[in-house]
Design a protein around this motif. Structure first.
Motif, PDB file in Angstrom:
ATOM      1  N   LYS A  13     -48.534 -12.786 -28.956  1.00  0.00           N
ATOM      2  CA  LYS A  13     -49.389 -11.869 -29.735  1.00  0.00           C
ATOM      3  C   LYS A  13     -49.834 -12.543 -31.044  1.00  0.00           C
ATOM      4  CE  LYS A  13     -50.803  -7.479 -30.033  1.00  0.00           C
ATOM      5  NZ  LYS A  13     -51.174  -6.550 -28.999  1.00  0.00           N
ATOM      6  N   PRO A  56     -54.611   7.415 -33.569  1.00  0.00           N
ATOM      7  CA  PRO A  56     -54.914   7.374 -32.138  1.00  0.00           C
ATOM      8  C   PRO A  56     -53.616   7.326 -31.343  1.00  0.00           C
ATOM      9  CG  PRO A  56     -55.197   5.188 -33.082  1.00  0.00           C
ATOM     10  CD  PRO A  56     -54.793   6.104 -34.206  1.00  0.00           C
ATOM     11  N   GLU A  65     -47.849   8.451 -26.057  1.00  0.00           N
ATOM     12  CA  GLU A  65     -46.878   8.091 -27.085  1.00  0.00           C
ATOM     13  C   GLU A  65     -45.739   9.105 -27.207  1.00  0.00           C
ATOM     14  OE1 GLU A  65     -46.779   5.275 -28.153  1.00  0.00           O
ATOM     15  OE2 GLU A  65     -48.718   4.432 -28.725  1.00  0.00           O
ATOM     16  N   LYS A 100     -57.148  -4.979 -22.014  1.00  0.00           N
ATOM     17  CA  LYS A 100     -57.737  -4.290 -23.172  1.00  0.00           C
ATOM     18  C   LYS A 100     -57.929  -5.269 -24.329  1.00  0.00           C
ATOM     19  CE  LYS A 100     -56.467   0.536 -22.438  1.00  0.00           C
ATOM     20  NZ  LYS A 100     -55.488   1.585 -22.694  1.00  0.00           N
ATOM     21  N   GLN A 113     -45.495   0.652 -36.213  1.00  0.00           N
ATOM     22  CA  GLN A 113     -45.641  -0.761 -36.592  1.00  0.00           C
ATOM     23  C   GLN A 113     -46.281  -0.842 -37.977  1.00  0.00           C
ATOM     24  OE1 GLN A 113     -47.401  -2.652 -32.786  1.00  0.00           O
ATOM     25  NE2 GLN A 113     -45.827  -4.022 -33.532  1.00  0.00           N
ATOM     26  N   ASP A 165     -47.136   4.002 -33.439  1.00  0.00           N
ATOM     27  CA  ASP A 165     -45.876   3.402 -32.979  1.00  0.00           C
ATOM     28  C   ASP A 165     -44.966   2.912 -34.095  1.00  0.00           C
ATOM     29  OD1 ASP A 165     -47.394   1.317 -33.779  1.00  0.00           O
ATOM     30  OD2 ASP A 165     -47.279   0.175 -31.919  1.00  0.00           O
ATOM     31  N   SER A 175     -46.119  -1.159 -25.393  1.00  0.00           N
ATOM     32  CA  SER A 175     -47.474  -1.411 -25.874  1.00  0.00           C
ATOM     33  C   SER A 175     -48.514  -0.789 -24.942  1.00  0.00           C
ATOM     34  CB  SER A 175     -47.720  -2.907 -25.983  1.00  0.00           C
ATOM     35  OG  SER A 175     -49.074  -3.134 -26.302  1.00  0.00           O
ATOM     36  N   LYS A 176     -49.543  -0.198 -25.550  1.00  0.00           N
ATOM     37  CA  LYS A 176     -50.625   0.386 -24.761  1.00  0.00           C
ATOM     38  C   LYS A 176     -51.821  -0.558 -24.762  1.00  0.00           C
ATOM     39  CE  LYS A 176     -47.934   3.903 -24.280  1.00  0.00           C
ATOM     40  NZ  LYS A 176     -46.868   3.478 -25.159  1.00  0.00           N
ATOM     41  N   ASP A 197     -55.709  10.322 -26.886  1.00  0.00           N
ATOM     42  CA  ASP A 197     -56.714   9.561 -26.135  1.00  0.00           C
ATOM     43  C   ASP A 197     -56.498   9.708 -24.620  1.00  0.00           C
ATOM     44  OD1 ASP A 197     -58.662   7.795 -25.399  1.00  0.00           O
ATOM     45  OD2 ASP A 197     -57.586   5.991 -26.029  1.00  0.00           O
ATOM     46  N   PHE A 204     -52.001   7.189 -27.298  1.00  0.00           N
ATOM     47  CA  PHE A 204     -52.156   7.150 -25.850  1.00  0.00           C
ATOM     48  C   PHE A 204     -50.767   7.036 -25.233  1.00  0.00           C
ATOM     49  CE2 PHE A 204     -53.106   4.446 -21.989  1.00  0.00           C
ATOM     50  CZ  PHE A 204     -53.492   5.524 -21.212  1.00  0.00           C
TER      51      PHE A 204
HETATM   52  N1  UDP Z   1     -54.027   3.504 -28.219  1.00  0.00           N
HETATM   53  C1  UDP Z   1     -55.001   4.448 -27.882  1.00  0.00           C
HETATM   54  N2  UDP Z   1     -55.719   4.257 -26.738  1.00  0.00           N
HETATM   55  C2  UDP Z   1     -55.534   3.177 -25.913  1.00  0.00           C
HETATM   56  C3  UDP Z   1     -54.566   2.209 -26.293  1.00  0.00           C
HETATM   57  C4  UDP Z   1     -53.842   2.400 -27.456  1.00  0.00           C
HETATM   58  O1  UDP Z   1     -55.199   5.426 -28.587  1.00  0.00           O
HETATM   59  O2  UDP Z   1     -56.223   3.082 -24.906  1.00  0.00           O
HETATM   60  C5  UDP Z   1     -53.242   3.713 -29.454  1.00  0.00           C
HETATM   61  C6  UDP Z   1     -51.741   3.654 -29.269  1.00  0.00           C
HETATM   62  O3  UDP Z   1     -51.216   4.902 -28.900  1.00  0.00           O
HETATM   63  C7  UDP Z   1     -51.267   3.212 -30.643  1.00  0.00           C
HETATM   64  C8  UDP Z   1     -52.413   2.315 -31.115  1.00  0.00           C
HETATM   65  O4  UDP Z   1     -53.535   2.647 -30.325  1.00  0.00           O
HETATM   66  O5  UDP Z   1     -51.135   4.286 -31.550  1.00  0.00           O
HETATM   67  C9  UDP Z   1     -52.089   0.840 -30.961  1.00  0.00           C
HETATM   68  O6  UDP Z   1     -51.650   0.570 -29.653  1.00  0.00           O
HETATM   69  P1  UDP Z   1     -50.350  -0.305 -29.346  1.00  0.00           P
HETATM   70  O7  UDP Z   1     -49.332  -0.100 -30.415  1.00  0.00           O
HETATM   71  O8  UDP Z   1     -49.903  -0.021 -27.951  1.00  0.00           O
HETATM   72  O9  UDP Z   1     -50.951  -1.771 -29.437  1.00  0.00           O
HETATM   73  P2  UDP Z   1     -50.184  -3.092 -29.898  1.00  0.00           P
HETATM   74  O10 UDP Z   1     -49.536  -2.799 -31.204  1.00  0.00           O
HETATM   75  O11 UDP Z   1     -49.205  -3.398 -28.825  1.00  0.00           O
HETATM   76  O12 UDP Z   1     -51.292  -4.096 -30.016  1.00  0.00           O
END
Ligand code: UDP
Ligand code: MG
Length: 338
Positions: free
Chosen positions: A133, A10, A14, A212, A98, A96, A206-207, A43, A12
């Motif tokens: 987090k 997924p 990026e 959310k 991670q 990302d 972060s998305k 997305d 968003f």
């Molecule tokens: N993502 C998405 N739609 C959204 C929010 C996030 O597809 O509305 C994707 C984002 O691109 C990433 C994954 O979900 O690949 C996790 O998001 P993020 O790394 O920003 O979250 P975090 O690791 O900060 O919790």
């Protein structure tokens, strides 16, 4: 061509991390010894993600691009990818970095060797996440285990490999408010886990803003537990007992001729109970809202474009019943969601 492994990503907004991600993912997959496809789910990004993906596709035939019409959220994007993916095995991974792509090879190995259907990626080290987090995540996993009874592995996010049978089972469930990391353990497929170190986001930001995160938490609680409804009952019941005791006390006071004093306690009690009632109404509202939304029968996402279908000369658009055109949605029987 049979696809043995689908990698669902997924994305968003990026654009910053995408080149780095592909640079690390592609060598791992080219060496994995299985036919594969990468299903990049855009997305509803408003940046260069879509254009970058199209450009990359020219030199990477295994890359498949799926674009959702609007930003539908992380869980909906994964759901869209899982419906479209053709592999015998499917892995979902964040874009990302991670979640280290190298672990995919290990997961495939474990899946084949141990004959399990689900391989969870479990974060053994989250030291790169912020304290906030980590704290909220810990609270989330602990609370969900306790109130839902779902035996979800602690610290397993959405980095996981699943067999075709598992994904078929997930796809068959209603997608509204779906929290995949809780749905999968409830299905009860044999599972194993692979530990990994959660790295820092390689680029971009972060998305997952607080809003959310709260939505995901509310979906998790209302989707998997009726405990809050029972809280409301218990609150109400104990409030009633307390009120009755107060009534007895008031009568005794009155009989003793001491009726006027004590208005602060009255105000506190009235305000306290008004608050409790509103809280209970709010809890009810969350559940009713969920029922309402699923009665609408609207899909949680619309697939606007699928490069696989476009490449085959077909009209790109919804690829399955999960992503219907609006006109088709209207004719679907509402109870189909249940
Ligand atoms: N993502 C998405 N739609 C959204 C929010 C996030 O597809 O509305 C994707 C984002 O691109 C990433 C994954 O979900 O690949 C996790 O998001 P993020 O790394 O920003 O979250 P975090 O690791 O900060 O919790
Ligand atoms: Mg991330």
């Amino acid at each position: 061509m049979r696809v043995e492994l689908s990698v669902v990503v997924p994305m968003f907004n990026e654009e910053a991390v995408l080149p780095l991600f592909v640079e690390r993912l592609r060598p791992v997959l080219d060496r994995i010894g299985a036919t594969y496809e990468v299903v990049a789910v855009d997305d509803g990004s408003g940046d260069l993600t879509a254009a970058t993906l199209q450009r990359m596709k020219r030199t990477w035939p295994e890359l498949r691009v799926l674009r959702l019409r609007t930003n539908s959220g992380h869980q909906a994007a994964i759901s869209a990818g899982l419906v479209a993916a053709r592999g015998d095995w499917m892995v979902t991974i964040d874009a990302d970095l991670q979640d280290p792509p190298e672990v995919i090879a290990e997961m495939l190995d474990v899946g084949r060797r141990e004959r399990v259907d689900v391989i969870y990626g479990v974060r053994t080290d989250r030291s790169t996440d912020t304290a906030f987090k980590r704290g909220t995540a810990k609270l989330f996993y602990r609370t969900m285990r306790r109130i839902s009874g779902v035996d979800a592995p602690v610290d397993a996010g959405d980095f996981r490999m699943m067999s075709r049978a598992t994904v078929d089972a997930v796809n068959a469930l209603p997608s509204h408010g779906r929290v995949i990391r809780l749905v999968v353990p409830t299905l009860g497929f044999p599972s194993a886990s692979v530990g990994y170190r959660r790295d820092e986001r390689a680029a971009g930001s972060s998305k997952y803003p607080l809003g959310k995160m709260l939505r995901l938490t509310l979906d998790s609680i209302t989707g998997f537990s009726q405990a809050p409804l029972r809280f409301a009952t218990w609150f109400g019941l104990s409030g009633f007992v307390l009120a009755f005791a107060m009534l007895v006390l008031a009568v005794v006071r009155k009989l003793e001729g001491d009726a006027v004093s004590g208005w602060p306690s009255t105000v506190v009690i009235v305000a306290g109970f008004a608050g409790l009632q509103l809280l209970c109404l709010g809890i009810l509202g969350e559940y009713v809202g969920r029922i309402h939304a699923s009665l609408q029968g609207r899909p949680t996402y619309y697939v606007a474009y699928d490069s696989l279908i476009a490449d085959q000369g077909g009209r790109s658009g919804p690829t399955s019943g999960e992503a219907l055109l609006p006109s088709e949605t209207a004719t679907r029987h509402p109870s189909a969601e249940f």
